[in-house]
Design an enzyme around this catalytic site. Structure first.
Site: not given
Ligand code: NDP
Ligand code: PYC
Length: 339
Positions: A48-49, A189
């Site tokens: 997703s990123h 995602e």
């Molecule tokens: P995920 O739900 O995919 O994962 C979140 C974290 O939880 C990761 O560190 C992951 O480790 C860990 N994790 C997942 N499953 C397990 C498990 N079973 N046991 C232990 N740890 C686990 O992330 P999101 O979808 O919430 O977010 C994805 C990305 O989106 C992030 O990197 C976030 O910074 C980015 N984002 C950026 C935004 C922005 O405005 N710039 C806004 C929103 C999100 P692992 O990676 O090893 O699976």
């Molecule tokens: O996936 O929610 C997201 C997001 C917002 C800005 C960058 N990623």
């Protein structure tokens, strides 16, 4: 490999990302910094990123919602507080400018914080967290996004997907890092589900009338949901406050208003905090950091995995095998070279 995927070495992925970004007017040093972040995402299995974000960046560039040649500048707000003005550019170059000062202040004072203001933010936070933990510091980072998320108890978008990221340096090991949206999943995602024509699980979003939905398009048009009900909702509000008003920058609602329908990446601020373990503990820090290892052993010892373990394993694999992206995405990205 099936025909449904295209495999690329990391160097090919990097060159490809740089070519697309430069083709659409992004200037140095942003081209390298932004390409590196996306390649890191793809390399670590964070689709997703990863390279998908090229579509988002090109859209943002075309919409005129990012300054392609921004020159960030840095100022001190107080002894422990560093401010970097991204001047409307992507966050990466601003972070790179401010990092050395954040680290030196945290070392000198025990704790320091960096506000990045006026930045366009499309990326995961863990690359920045890893850059801070690489200096032996404990790290925290927060950023709001666009108002896409309903607060618990409401049905109208107000919060952003508002990630929280944490890093803990470990002797001789990858750092302990988690980095997650305060929503059930990142918006990216859900966008990938929409691209693939797949439904989403219940609990990720509601439609515009507030009804539960498994339709990605309907959830994107309605509102996303926080994880853990009121708990994720409160954390999301905290991110709004810490990386919005506290640092003089936009909330997610203000970012969306600033966007004015362009559907570009969020605009606003990011807060990064670095804490030196030696701040409290002096020479005893090493002993206590070693003691922390028992916690991680306690987790893995009963079969739990550490957050980021999957990501570090994906990284090790990608360094050898390269990455593979869906052919449909690759073809859409290739077209950006001609567009
Ligand atoms: P995920 O739900 O995919 O994962 C979140 C974290 O939880 C990761 O560190 C992951 O480790 C860990 N994790 C997942 N499953 C397990 C498990 N079973 N046991 C232990 N740890 C686990 O992330 P999101 O979808 O919430 O977010 C994805 C990305 O989106 C992030 O990197 C976030 O910074 C980015 N984002 C950026 C935004 C922005 O405005 N710039 C806004 C929103 C999100 P692992 O990676 O090893 O699976
Ligand atoms: O996936 O929610 C997201 C997001 C917002 C800005 C960058 N990623």
């Amino acid at each position: 490999m099936s025909d449904a995927f295209v495999r690329m070495s990391l160097d090919e992925a990097r060159d490809f990302a740089r070519a697309v970004l430069a083709r659409h007017g992004l200037k140095a040093p942003h081209v390298d910094a932004v390409a590196e972040t996306m390649v890191a995402g793809e390399r670590d299995g964070c689709a997703s990123h990863g390279l998908y974000r090229l579509l988002v960046c090109v859209h943002t560039l075309k919409a005129g919602k990012v300054v392609p040649d921004a020159e960030p500048s840095m100022a001190d707000a107080a002894a422990a507080l560093v401010r970097v003005d991204a001047k409307g550019g992507y966050a990466q170059a601003a972070f790179e400018l401010g990092l050395p000062r954040l680290v030196s202040r945290a070392r000198r004072l025990g704790i320091a914080a960096m506000a990045i203001n006026n930045c366009v933010h499309f990326s995961a936070l863990w690359p920045e967290i890893e850059a801070v933990t690489a200096h032996g510091l404990v790290a925290l980072a927060f950023t709001p996004s666009h108002a896409w998320v309903a607060p618990a108890g409401g049905i109208k978008p107000l919060f952003g997907t508002n990630p929280i990221a944490f890093g803990w340096p470990r002797p001789g090991e990858h750092p302990f890092v988690f980095d997650f949206a305060t929503t059930a999943v990142a918006r990216g995602e859900i966008e990938l589900h929409r691209r693939a024509g797949k439904s989403i699980p219940e609990g990720w979003g509601i439609d515009a009338e507030g009804n539960a939905t498994t339709d990605a398009e309907a959830a994107l048009a309605g509102a996303m949901l926080t994880f853990g009900g009121h708990k994720g909702s409160a954390l999301s509000a905290m991110v709004e406050l810490l990386a919005g008003p506290l640092i003089g920058d936009m909330t997610s609602a203000e970012s969306l208003a600033h966007d004015d329908g362009a559907k570009a990446s969020p605009f606003g601020g990011e807060l990064v905090i670095g804490i030196d373990p030696a701040g409290f503990l002096g020479a005893a820090a090493a002993e206590h950091m070693q003691r922390a290892e028992a916690l991680f052993d306690g987790m893995t010892g009963q079969g739990a995995r550490l957050p980021s373990q999957r990501r570090f394993e994906a990284r090790a694999r990608s360094l050898v095998e390269g990455v593979q992206i869906p052919r449909a995405l690759y073809e859409d990205l290739e077209r950006l070279l001609d567009a």
